[in-house]
Scaffold this motif. Sequence first.
Motif, PDB file in Angstrom:
ATOM      1  N   PRO A  20      28.421   5.214  25.612  1.00 34.60           N
ATOM      2  CA  PRO A  20      28.839   3.816  25.498  1.00 34.60           C
ATOM      3  C   PRO A  20      27.873   2.979  24.671  1.00 34.60           C
ATOM      4  O   PRO A  20      28.276   1.965  24.078  1.00 34.60           O
ATOM      5  N   TYR A  21      26.615   3.404  24.605  1.00 30.72           N
ATOM      6  CA  TYR A  21      25.630   2.648  23.827  1.00 30.72           C
ATOM      7  C   TYR A  21      25.865   2.833  22.327  1.00 30.72           C
ATOM      8  O   TYR A  21      25.603   1.920  21.539  1.00 30.72           O
ATOM      9  N   VAL A  22      26.373   3.997  21.947  1.00 34.55           N
ATOM     10  CA  VAL A  22      26.799   4.199  20.566  1.00 34.55           C
ATOM     11  C   VAL A  22      27.930   3.238  20.226  1.00 34.55           C
ATOM     12  O   VAL A  22      27.959   2.650  19.139  1.00 34.55           O
ATOM     13  N   GLN A  23      28.856   3.071  21.156  1.00 38.34           N
ATOM     14  CA  GLN A  23      29.994   2.188  20.904  1.00 38.34           C
ATOM     15  C   GLN A  23      29.538   0.761  20.609  1.00 38.34           C
ATOM     16  O   GLN A  23      30.121   0.073  19.767  1.00 38.34           O
ATOM     17  N   ARG A  24      28.501   0.305  21.304  1.00 40.36           N
ATOM     18  CA  ARG A  24      27.972  -1.039  21.034  1.00 40.36           C
ATOM     19  C   ARG A  24      27.597  -1.195  19.566  1.00 40.36           C
ATOM     20  O   ARG A  24      27.961  -2.177  18.911  1.00 40.36           O
ATOM     21  N   ALA A  25      26.844  -0.225  19.078  1.00 44.36           N
ATOM     22  CA  ALA A  25      26.394  -0.295  17.688  1.00 44.36           C
ATOM     23  C   ALA A  25      27.566  -0.186  16.719  1.00 44.36           C
ATOM     24  O   ALA A  25      27.635  -0.916  15.713  1.00 44.36           O
TER      25      ALA A  25
END
Length: 225
Positions: free
Chosen positions: A13-18
């Motif tokens: 999910p942290y990849v999705q933020r970027a």
Amino acid sequence: MTKLVLVSHALCPYVQRAAISLVEKGVAFDRRDVDLANKPDWFLEISPLGKTPVLTVAGEAIFESSAILEYLEDTLAPSLHPDDPVLKARHRGWIEVGSAVLNDIAGLYGAKDRQGFDAKAAALKAKFARVEAALGEGPYFSGADFSLVDAVFAPAFRYFDTFDHIGDFGILADLPKTMAWRKALGRRPSVIAAIDSGYPQRLHDFLLRRNSFISELISEQSLRV
């Protein structure tokens, strides 16, 4: 501008933020997926904690999603932070709440029994009640303008798209503003583009393999079908 490379994991999910931030800023970038169960040496050299995302810029690596988001804010328009310093600081605080929500979600799907599962569900419901109290008229966290708080919460809400097919956990019940926000984020093109079409099935399979309480729920559901 030098082409950016977002080093990714398909479920992170942290990849999705970027990715959401990059799309909102209209920046071309490549994605390079890594297997976090078998991390290659080149990845460990640029990610000291062995985590995704990592953003590479002209051979330089920026790791940790919060650092990546702030780098993008410092270098690329349009800004996804408000201009007012107090409001900007407040948004940064809510981004931390979004990270705490993701931690509780991980605890939820990793819980080994009903008691642990219910405890994490209660913790999530309490956090979203605080979110509900902070929301205005919408459609986004701060009104009409999409912000980094939206980019941070969108991947958290995405888990509930899968959870809703497993059972009614009641976490977002009686939170109408939060539900409206979730729906608005789900329609946002940048949020849609942050994953590929195989994501829902991969997440479902990941949860099934967790050997956790939610895995049991999925197995029981399969038997009823």
